[in-house]
Write an enzyme that holds these catalytic residues in place. Structure first.
Site, PDB file in Angstrom:
ATOM      1  N   LYS A 271      39.411  -7.334 -14.169  1.00 26.43           N
ATOM      2  CA  LYS A 271      37.951  -7.773 -14.447  1.00 26.43           C
ATOM      3  C   LYS A 271      37.189  -7.126 -13.500  1.00 26.43           C
ATOM      4  CE  LYS A 271      35.642 -10.314 -17.072  1.00 26.43           C
ATOM      5  NZ  LYS A 271      35.807 -10.635 -18.831  1.00 26.43           N
ATOM      6  N   GLY A 383      25.858 -23.016 -28.179  1.00 29.22           N
ATOM      7  CA  GLY A 383      25.731 -21.565 -27.645  1.00 29.22           C
ATOM      8  C   GLY A 383      25.403 -20.890 -28.901  1.00 29.22           C
ATOM      9  N   GLY A 385      24.703 -17.208 -29.002  1.00 28.13           N
ATOM     10  CA  GLY A 385      24.520 -15.896 -28.822  1.00 28.13           C
ATOM     11  C   GLY A 385      25.872 -15.302 -29.940  1.00 28.13           C
ATOM     12  N   ASN A 386      26.125 -14.209 -29.234  1.00 23.92           N
ATOM     13  CA  ASN A 386      27.170 -13.274 -30.084  1.00 23.92           C
ATOM     14  C   ASN A 386      28.034 -14.221 -30.628  1.00 23.92           C
ATOM     15  OD1 ASN A 386      29.518 -11.667 -30.359  1.00 23.92           O
ATOM     16  ND2 ASN A 386      28.007  -9.834 -30.119  1.00 23.92           N
ATOM     17  N   GLY A 388      28.680 -17.304 -30.671  1.00 20.00           N
ATOM     18  CA  GLY A 388      28.287 -19.047 -31.369  1.00 20.00           C
ATOM     19  C   GLY A 388      27.810 -18.707 -32.758  1.00 20.00           C
ATOM     20  N   TYR A 389      26.957 -17.623 -32.778  1.00 21.74           N
ATOM     21  CA  TYR A 389      26.044 -17.356 -33.976  1.00 21.74           C
ATOM     22  C   TYR A 389      27.163 -16.667 -35.144  1.00 21.74           C
ATOM     23  CZ  TYR A 389      23.853 -14.708 -37.481  1.00 21.74           C
ATOM     24  OH  TYR A 389      23.402 -13.843 -38.739  1.00 21.74           O
TER      25      TYR A 389
HETATM   26  P1  NAD Z   1      25.260 -14.520 -25.232  1.00 17.65           P
HETATM   27  O1  NAD Z   1      24.861 -14.362 -24.016  1.00 17.65           O
HETATM   28  O2  NAD Z   1      25.245 -13.493 -26.307  1.00 17.65           O
HETATM   29  O3  NAD Z   1      25.014 -15.998 -25.951  1.00 17.65           O
HETATM   30  C1  NAD Z   1      25.151 -17.266 -24.893  1.00 17.65           C
HETATM   31  C2  NAD Z   1      24.549 -18.478 -25.600  1.00 17.65           C
HETATM   32  O4  NAD Z   1      24.871 -19.506 -25.002  1.00 17.65           O
HETATM   33  C3  NAD Z   1      23.271 -18.052 -25.632  1.00 17.65           C
HETATM   34  O5  NAD Z   1      22.731 -18.692 -26.837  1.00 17.65           O
HETATM   35  C4  NAD Z   1      22.592 -18.999 -24.844  1.00 17.65           C
HETATM   36  O6  NAD Z   1      21.254 -19.420 -24.916  1.00 17.65           O
HETATM   37  C5  NAD Z   1      23.498 -20.140 -24.641  1.00 17.65           C
HETATM   38  N1  NAD Z   1      23.560 -20.901 -23.377  1.00 17.65           N
HETATM   39  C6  NAD Z   1      23.411 -20.486 -22.251  1.00 17.65           C
HETATM   40  N2  NAD Z   1      23.480 -21.863 -21.559  1.00 17.65           N
HETATM   41  C7  NAD Z   1      23.658 -22.791 -22.376  1.00 17.65           C
HETATM   42  C8  NAD Z   1      23.875 -24.039 -22.283  1.00 17.65           C
HETATM   43  N3  NAD Z   1      23.737 -24.571 -20.857  1.00 17.65           N
HETATM   44  N4  NAD Z   1      23.932 -24.758 -23.148  1.00 17.65           N
HETATM   45  C9  NAD Z   1      24.115 -24.448 -24.362  1.00 17.65           C
HETATM   46  N5  NAD Z   1      23.920 -23.199 -24.811  1.00 17.65           N
HETATM   47  C10 NAD Z   1      23.665 -22.199 -23.516  1.00 17.65           C
HETATM   48  O7  NAD Z   1      27.164 -14.673 -24.874  1.00 17.65           O
HETATM   49  P2  NAD Z   1      28.430 -14.403 -25.779  1.00 17.65           P
HETATM   50  O8  NAD Z   1      28.901 -13.165 -25.788  1.00 17.65           O
HETATM   51  O9  NAD Z   1      28.079 -15.046 -27.084  1.00 17.65           O
HETATM   52  O10 NAD Z   1      29.461 -15.173 -25.010  1.00 17.65           O
HETATM   53  C11 NAD Z   1      29.565 -16.733 -24.944  1.00 17.65           C
HETATM   54  C12 NAD Z   1      30.963 -17.158 -24.214  1.00 17.65           C
HETATM   55  O11 NAD Z   1      31.912 -16.505 -24.781  1.00 17.65           O
HETATM   56  C13 NAD Z   1      31.003 -16.632 -22.767  1.00 17.65           C
HETATM   57  O12 NAD Z   1      31.467 -17.743 -22.006  1.00 17.65           O
HETATM   58  C14 NAD Z   1      31.543 -15.412 -22.793  1.00 17.65           C
HETATM   59  O13 NAD Z   1      32.475 -15.202 -21.602  1.00 17.65           O
HETATM   60  C15 NAD Z   1      32.663 -15.794 -24.020  1.00 17.65           C
HETATM   61  N6  NAD Z   1      33.509 -14.338 -24.559  1.00 17.65           N
HETATM   62  C16 NAD Z   1      32.600 -13.928 -25.381  1.00 17.65           C
HETATM   63  C17 NAD Z   1      33.198 -12.613 -25.903  1.00 17.65           C
HETATM   64  C18 NAD Z   1      32.267 -11.478 -26.520  1.00 17.65           C
HETATM   65  O14 NAD Z   1      32.967 -10.721 -27.243  1.00 17.65           O
HETATM   66  N7  NAD Z   1      31.200 -11.763 -26.615  1.00 17.65           N
HETATM   67  C19 NAD Z   1      34.360 -12.578 -25.775  1.00 17.65           C
HETATM   68  C20 NAD Z   1      35.439 -13.740 -25.156  1.00 17.65           C
HETATM   69  C21 NAD Z   1      34.747 -14.597 -24.476  1.00 17.65           C
END
Ligand code: NAD
Length: 590
Positions: A271, A383, A385-386, A388-389
């Site tokens: 990382k 959540g 974002g990527n 959750g949606y």
């Molecule tokens: P993102 O930035 O696209 O989305 C994050 C979402 O969480 C946003 O909608 C934001 O508004 C919301 N959020 C932030 N703080 C919040 C809170 N206190 N309560 C509720 N919602 C809140 O990020 P992502 O890529 O969707 O990643 C989300 C999580 O998944 C992170 O922990 C990331 O490390 C993990 N993750 C992501 C991936 C990936 O491929 N994107 C892979 C493995 C793990």
């Protein structure tokens, strides 16, 4: 090492209030008269001005006081159109220390001037007493105060450089070590291997000079931790964050080691990241920073050694810069040096939704195991974002009813179910899912406790803790985010019969498709989206079944089982690379 720490907006506002206070601003005086100590007056005023509990205002003060005490150098940023960084002189830093002490619940310097009633005079006297000579009329001190007040009041950003080590609480590295201990004991892990796995194989710290748009030079600290490469090249994202710490990067690199091992990939874990605030930087500054980081790191990364990817606040554009800079250094197009690239530069089809699609496949397996009918199941997603949606969208496409979703501004709930795509359109238009179709509002913590079949925490860490685990009603919890359920809460959910799919399994779809990207880059032959999906499904379902079998055989929760699978793969690879068990070596040298 000198570390940069920014004051948060809350801390900066508090500092402005403190300086105001001493400058005898009339709107604040009234409050002070009714309070018994400056500390109480400050926190009370602050909590009223910013609509915050007094206890939280105390915490803001404590954090601010700590940063001021530890500061070696301080810089403030002027507002636009200049947006230039100015140094705070050593004398002004001392003045700041006096001011912080004046408002401290237990002042150590200020009693020296207790006999002076005027607040500003009292501060000047204290400054003279502690940092200056006891003679003179305090003109120099008064000038320091004026300069400091001017700079502070105008500042849009405040940066301290400190020699104090940066720590986050709770320390994520400790959680890694705790789980290593638990899973290692269950596996009867070789003692020497255990010793090696407590620490990263290699940690690289880089200081990257960047010319900012205003012509100033700033030095950013970056890291790359290569935790373990017994199974193959290390792999893991690069995070840009103003509060990034070494321990956080180390913990995340260990997580990547377990995640690639659970998925059965021929990869290790790593990382990286840079301590910076990308929200305050222009695209040009970010490009120069990323290229500088790549140049400094070039000899340590590569398709066969260590392959970075996007993480928090980095994206496919960041990866394109890294790929381009690295390719210039080696003299040919090296697409395989990073993953998560744009598709036109060797990115894989299906990468965007891969984490959520993988999560969906694990939910399907968990539902079969628990006898949950997905056509009738209800889902809540924290959540949007990527991860959750796409999780909400894919589970909806499977026939589940998505009843609640949320983002950082709050959540919405509809017993009849909501349309994930339309909720996303609303978020794109307004900045939040809140307000969509006037559905009932729920807070992020209420969402976790809703009566639903499947809960997907996909926002951030430490959301389900021992404080609320007892109130979780879902039958299946699938961790989209990294570390949203704490280890204590894990065990409570397990005892309640709630089936937990841990992060290193549930969200491993992202790294699995990243691995596919690497493979396609090395073959220079690209797969269809359907091919990517099929391979993802078979890889993650195999991993799920392996972990479930371990959980049932050893009667442990799914997280411990996932760690056991990962540790076994990594330790087998480490042991077979040597002639005799490490335990013997450890005993001899121990
Ligand atoms: P993102 O930035 O696209 O989305 C994050 C979402 O969480 C946003 O909608 C934001 O508004 C919301 N959020 C932030 N703080 C919040 C809170 N206190 N309560 C509720 N919602 C809140 O990020 P992502 O890529 O969707 O990643 C989300 C999580 O998944 C992170 O922990 C990331 O490390 C993990 N993750 C992501 C991936 C990936 O491929 N994107 C892979 C493995 C793990």
């Amino acid at each position: 090492m000198l570390n940069s720490v920014h004051l948060s907006n809350q801390e900066l506002e508090m500092l402005k209030l403190m300086v105001d206070f001493l400058a005898e601003k009339p709107e604040l005086c009234g409050k002070l008269e009714s309070c018994t100590t400056p500390h109480y007056a400050l926190t009370k005023t602050y909590s009223e001005n910013f609509d915050m509990q007094e206890a939280d205002a105390w915490k803001v003060f404590e954090e601010l006081e700590k940063k001021i005490k530890e500061a070696e150098y301080i810089h403030v940023e002027a507002p636009s159109p200049i947006r230039k960084w100015f140094h705070i002189s050593p004398e002004e830093i001392n003045m700041l220390r006096v001011i912080a002490d004046y408002f401290s619940p237990q002042p150590k310097m200020s009693p020296a001037s207790g006999f002076v009633s005027n607040r500003l005079e009292s501060t000047i006297e204290t400054y003279k007493w502690v940092f200056g000579t006891s003679e003179g009329n305090g003109e120099a001190a008064r000038e320091n105060f004026q300069n400091l007040m001017e700079k502070t009041q105008k500042a849009v950003s405040f940066r301290c450089e400190t020699l104090a080590p940066l720590v986050t609480t709770p320390n994520p590295y400790k959680a890694v070590l705790d789980l290593l201990q638990i899973a290692g004991e269950k596996l009867n892990l070789d003692a020497g291997i255990h010793e090696m796995l407590k620490r990263p194989m290699r940690t690289i710290i880089l200081n990257i000079p960047v010319i900012m748009d205003d012509g100033n030079l700033r030095v950013f600290t970056g890291y790359r931790v290569q935790y373990n490469d017994a199974l193959g090249p290390t792999k893991g994202g690069i995070r840009y964050h103003p509060e990034l710490t070494m321990d956080e990067v180390t913990a995340l690199s260990a997580w990547m080691t377990w995640k690639t091992a659970v998925a059965g990939l021929p990869l290790g874990g790593g990382k990286g990241g840079i301590r910076c605030n990308p929200k305050d930087m222009s695209l040009g500054e970010l490009e120069r920073l990323t290229r500088g980081y790549t140049r400094a790191l070039a000899r340590y990364i590569g398709p066969y050694t260590d392959v970075p990817a996007p993480d928090v606040y980095t994206d496919s554009q960041t990866m394109a810069w890294i790929m381009d800079e690295y390719s210039q250094i080696v003299g040919y197009n090296s697409f395989g040096v990073v993953t998560g690239k744009p598709v036109c530069l060797g990115g894989s089809l299906g990468r965007n939704e891969a984490t959520s699609r993988g999560l969906m496949y694990t939910v399907i397996e968990a539902a079969k195991h628990k006898g949950v009918d997905l056509k009738k199941a209800t889902v809540a997603v924290q959540g949007y974002g990527n991860v959750g949606y796409h999780a909400a969208r894919l589970l909806d496409e499977l026939g589940c009813k998505v009843i609640a979703v949320s983002d950082s501004k709050g959540g919405i709930y509809s017993k009849e179910g909501l349309d994930p795509k339309k909720a996303m359109q609303h978020k794109n238009q307004t900045g939040s899912v809140v307000g969509y179709k006037n559905y009932k509002a729920v807070s992020n913590s209420e969402l976790l406790e809703l009566d639903c079949d499947i809960l997907v925490p996909a926002a951030m860490e430490n959301q389900v803790t021992k404080a609320n685990a007892g109130r979780i009603k879902a039958k299946i919890v699938a961790e989209g985010a990294n570390g949203p359920v704490t280890p204590e809460a894990d065990e409570m959910l397990y005892q309640k019969g709630i089936f937990m799919i841990p992060d290193i399994l549930a969200n491993s779809g992202g790294v699995i498709v990243s691995y596919f990207e690497q493979v396609q880059n090395q073959m220079n032959y690209y797969w269809s989206e359907e091919e990517v999906r099929n391979k993802l499904q078979s890889t993650i379902v195999t991993a799920f079944k392996d972990v479930l079998a371990i959980a049932e055989e050893y009667k442990v929760n799914m997280r411990v089982a996932a760690y056991m699978k990962a540790l076994k793969r990594v330790s087998d690879a480490m042991l077979v690379r040597t002639q005799k068990p490490f335990m013997t070596v450890a005993r001899q040298t121990g």
